[in-house]
Enzyme design. Structure first.
Site, PDB file in Angstrom:
ATOM      1  N   SER A 196       0.837  -1.197   0.000  1.00 62.04           N
ATOM      2  CA  SER A 196       0.000   0.000   0.000  1.00 62.04           C
ATOM      3  C   SER A 196       0.872   1.248   0.000  1.00 62.04           C
ATOM      4  O   SER A 196       2.039   1.214   0.436  1.00 62.04           O
ATOM      5  CB  SER A 196      -0.880   0.005   1.252  1.00 62.04           C
ATOM      6  N   TYR A 255       0.466  -0.248  10.765  1.00 60.45           N
ATOM      7  CA  TYR A 255       0.027  -0.599   9.416  1.00 60.45           C
ATOM      8  C   TYR A 255       1.124  -0.286   8.403  1.00 60.45           C
ATOM      9  O   TYR A 255       1.460  -1.113   7.538  1.00 60.45           O
ATOM     10  CB  TYR A 255      -1.245   0.170   9.065  1.00 60.45           C
TER      11      TYR A 255
END
Length: 333
Positions: free
Chosen positions: A159, A185
């Protein structure tokens, strides 16, 4: 030989879909495994690969939910597997290997995002454990089948969130630093990219190539369940009514557009002989300038490319050895 981290260019765009990528490709005779295959980008990847003729297996944590979600896609093999349970991962891999079959495509698409601090039974932070370590273990256990394919690809769904944090090799589980859900994350997504770098280095001689990618911002997949709706509105992901904004040029995509890059990485002949690179918008991404200052969700709409720390070969090797030590295995040898 490592592939330059720069656009090819591919001929596709940010608005290209999985159907665009697979047009004219026949995957009959190929076997694929897609984690996270019961929802969002994983489900679209399963659908697209099946439509192109591949045999597709989806290992999932919740069999009943996955069976319902995949009911409209004919011929998908659904198997139990929990990314936070190492015994479950080993059992799934053992069942697959027992059939003595090749594995041509492994798409590591399962993931969680920005969740509150949680630890698995080993004490590992849940985002690092799910997004990176679970897929590291799965790939290592399936290695004989990947080599048997005589030309396989492993695709790790990362990502733009990797901008939030590098991997903190000395404290990956937030044992000695305050927990931040976005830093956790970001660390796990950086780990996905570094994993592809190191795996490609190890796999080339055996015909196994690895890729990582940013799919874009795709609201409504469930990944954003821990993010307040107002934060998504404030950052331009949702409109004032809470509906997803569709603007591929800004990285805001629907599911078919979002899954296009991982399907391209997994299948397209344009990538034959290449590997170890981070991709976005259905092309190899450029190397970005080091980020100065904090990164926010809104930045993802304007920034492009991969941070240098995420494709550093020395750091990739460090992470590889750390992962082997944490999991108690020797991988891909």
């Amino acid at each position: 030989m490592s592939t330059p981290q720069q656009p090819i260019p591919s001929g596709f765009t940010a608005a290209s879909t999985t159907s665009d990528v697979l047009r004219g490709l026949d995957l009959t005779g190929k076997t694929a495994i897609v984690t996270g295959g019961a929802s969002g980008l994983g489900r679209e990847t399963v659908r697209a690969l099946r439509a192109a003729g591949a045999r597709v297996m989806a290992p999932v944590r919740d069999l009943a939910r996955a069976t319902a979600a995949l009911a409209g896609i004919d011929g998908v093999a659904i198997e139990p597997m929990d990314m936070l349970d190492p015994a479950s991962i080993d059992a799934f891999a053992a069942r697959f290997l027992a059939a003595d079959q090749p594995l041509h495509i492994l798409v590591n698409s399962a993931g969680i995002m920005a969740c509150p601090l949680a630890r698995d039974a080993r004490g590992f932070e849940s985002q690092f454990a799910t997004n990176h370590l679970g897929h590291f273990q799965l790939t290592a256990r399936l290695w004989p089948a990947l080599v048997r394919a005589g030309g396989a690809r492993v695709v790790s769904v990362s990502s733009m969130g990797h901008y939030f944090s590098p991997v903190v090799v000395d404290d990956p589980h937030f044992d000695r630093r305050p927990y931040d859900p976005w830093a956790a994350y970001g660390q796990s997504k950086t780990a996905n990219i570094l994993f592809a770098v190191a795996l490609d280095d190890r796999g080339q001689a055996s015909g196994v190539r690895a890729f990582s990618l940013h799919p874009g911002g795709i609201a409504g997949t469930g990944l954003e369940r821990h993010v307040p709706v107002q934060a998504l509105i404030d950052n331009g992901v949702l409109d004032a009514d809470g509906k997803p904004i569709h603007d591929p040029a800004r990285g805001l995509k629907n599911v078919a557009e979002g899954a296009a890059t991982q399907v391209w990485c997994a299948t397209h002949p344009r990538l034959d002989g290449l590997g170890g690179v981070y991709c976005e918008d259905v092309d190899i991404a450029p190397l970005a300038q080091p980020l100065g200052g904090a990164f926010t969700m809104a930045d993802a709409a304007i920034l492009r490319g991969v941070q240098p720390y995420a494709v550093d070969r020395g750091t990739a090797a460090q992470l590889w050895h750390l992962s082997e030590r944490l999991l108690g295995l020797e991988a891909c040898r």
